[in-house]
Design a protein around this motif. Structure first.
Motif: not given
Length: 473
Positions: A60-66, A97-113
């Motif tokens: 996410g930071a790659i795009f955040g910088g630009v 507040i990631s749901p249990n075993n929410g790997q894809y949720y956490l990946i998307v949220v961390r991209i946003f972060l």
């Protein structure tokens, strides 16, 4: 007569660089959270998923910088820092507040972060370099690195303090508490002034003069304002026709390539492999559970903070190129020597690699770690500073993303000594780049650096034309 209350210099420089706390906290927090997350979600044998969760912020930071670089030229450095702090706070809470075993949720949220992390890495150096006087710019810009190191150390300490909680709660709190410094940053930046160079660029001369009166002696305000105006006039027409493509083809190419190259090398040298995965590195070396060795990240954090404080003392006493050459050489050898020793002495203690990693971190902490962002802040001309800073930040995060993603996969297929030896070779290539492509900038104003880069680019063009003429005979 202006009756507005004067903003203290210390307040400006402290909160101007406070974004580094956010940057550092998120770099460090996953180090302690990952062992608990792995066990909670049964990811011990899922190197690809672990790599993506760890490196999603960098992606996410790659795009955040630009994005931040481009928008800061339109909205201002200060306003973009405010926006990034809000995004960071929201992303941190959503991670917690990631749901249990929410790997894809956490990946998307961390991209946003990561959008906020990338924005911070581009905006803070640019803002600090534009506020700092030439003779103190290295030291004051280096405060950003001290803040990053403090953020990392705080996250390591929080990880250590929270490790006794139930694992499903521990890693969520570790990630979610990053919202606290984000809110502090937002409240502090509300009172910060805008960069005088941005104000001049947008014809807000009275405001620019007022801001300069906060951060310069009274007898220097007029002369510096005049210098900024002259450069802004020269760059105004250029900036209208400047795109990402023209950054690498115009008269500023030399400085743009130098700044972006330094930013990219800093990450491809492998530092974040240590900062993200040190518990797992020690687990592989010793067999001890990663969650039981969380004191080691604190040791790394202390080394980083001490090194950043050393840099504040020596920043404006030594040339930038000298420190980068010293650091890169020792860092490269610190990565290469364990592989050589392992080959010569197969029974060597596995903890030897940890000792060499500490030497690497110590030298990285007062050379490449702070100077990369000093150079990114001071190398780029005003006309392209926002765009170029954004690209440099993104190049840095591309390296960080690839290291975070590939390191666990590499260590599954190669010994740790060989993996770090590869990074050591990249460190030495970085030294070669410094010696051949990066001009010395210590003690020069931003306007002088810009002229120096234009002259150097012209020299390169003239030499190229001369070589072409010779080769044509």
């Amino acid at each position: 007569m202006d009756t507005r209350k004067k903003i203290p210099q210390g307040f400006i420089y402290f909160f101007g660089s406070f974004g580094g706390i956010l940057f550092g906290y998120d770099i460090g927090v996953m180090t302690g959270a990952l062992p608990f997350l792995q066990h909670d979600w049964n990811l011990q044998n899922s190197a690809g998923v672990v790599g993506w969760i760890t490196s999603a912020v960098m992606f996410g930071a790659i795009f955040g910088g630009v994005l931040a670089g481009n928008w800061s030229d339109k909205l201002g450095r200060r306003k973009m820092i405010l926006i990034s702090s809000l995004v960071f706070a929201l992303g941190s809470v959503l991670s917690g507040i990631s749901p249990n075993n929410g790997q894809y949720y956490l990946i998307v949220v961390r991209i946003f972060l990561g959008l906020a992390v990338g924005a911070s890495s581009a905006l803070v150096p640019a803002y600090m370099s534009e506020m700092a006087p030439a003779n103190l710019r290295g030291r004051l810009s280096g405060i950003n690195q001290t803040m990053i190191c403090l953020g990392m150390l705080i996250s390591y300490v929080m990880d250590f303090l929270l490790k006794g909680l139930p694992e499903q709660l521990a890693w969520r709190l570790m990630l979610g508490l990053a919202a606290v410094p984000a809110v502090i940053l937002f409240l502090g930046v509300l009172k910060l002034p805008e960069s005088p160079r941005f104000l001049v660029k947008n014809n807000r001369l009275a405001e620019a003069k007022l801001v300069l009166s906060y951060i310069r002696p009274a007898d220097q305000v007029e002369s510096e304002l005049k210098n900024i105006q002259e450069t802004a006039i020269d760059d105004k027409e250029v900036s209208k026709n400047t795109s990402v493509k023209t950054l690498f083809s115009g008269k500023y190419r030399y400085l743009v390539i130098a700044g972006i190259g330094v930013a990219a090398f800093q990450q491809f040298q492998g530092a974040n492999a240590i900062f993200y995965y040190i518990p797992l590195i020690i687990e592989k070396a010793t067999g001890k559970a990663a969650s039981s060795v969380l004191m080691w990240p604190i040791v790394q954090g202390i080394l980083l903070v001490l090194g950043s404080l050393l840099f504040l003392v020596i920043a404006d006493k030594f040339n930038r190129r000298t420190l980068l050459t010293l650091g890169g050489t020792v860092m490269g050898l610190s990565f290469i020597l364990p592989a050589i020793l392992k080959f010569l002495f197969p029974s060597m203690s596995p903890m030897m690699i940890v000792l060499f990693l500490c030497i690497y971190v110590a030298f990285y902490s007062f050379t490449w770690a702070p100077l990369t962002w000093v150079i990114v802040g001071e190398m780029f001309p005003l006309a392209v500073r926002g765009k170029a800073s954004g690209i440099a930040s993104s190049a840095n995060w591309i390296g960080s993303f690839l290291i975070g993603l590939l390191f666990p996969i590499m260590t599954e297929n190669m010994s740790q000594e060989i993996v770090f030896a590869i990074f050591g070779i990249i460190c030495l290539l970085g030294v070669l780049f410094i010696r051949t492509r990066v001009p010395e900038t210590k003690g020069h104003t931003l306007e002088e650096i810009e002229k120096q880069g234009v002259f150097k680019e012209n020299d390169i063009k003239n030499k190229s034309m001369k070589d072409t003429t010779i080769n044509s005979y």
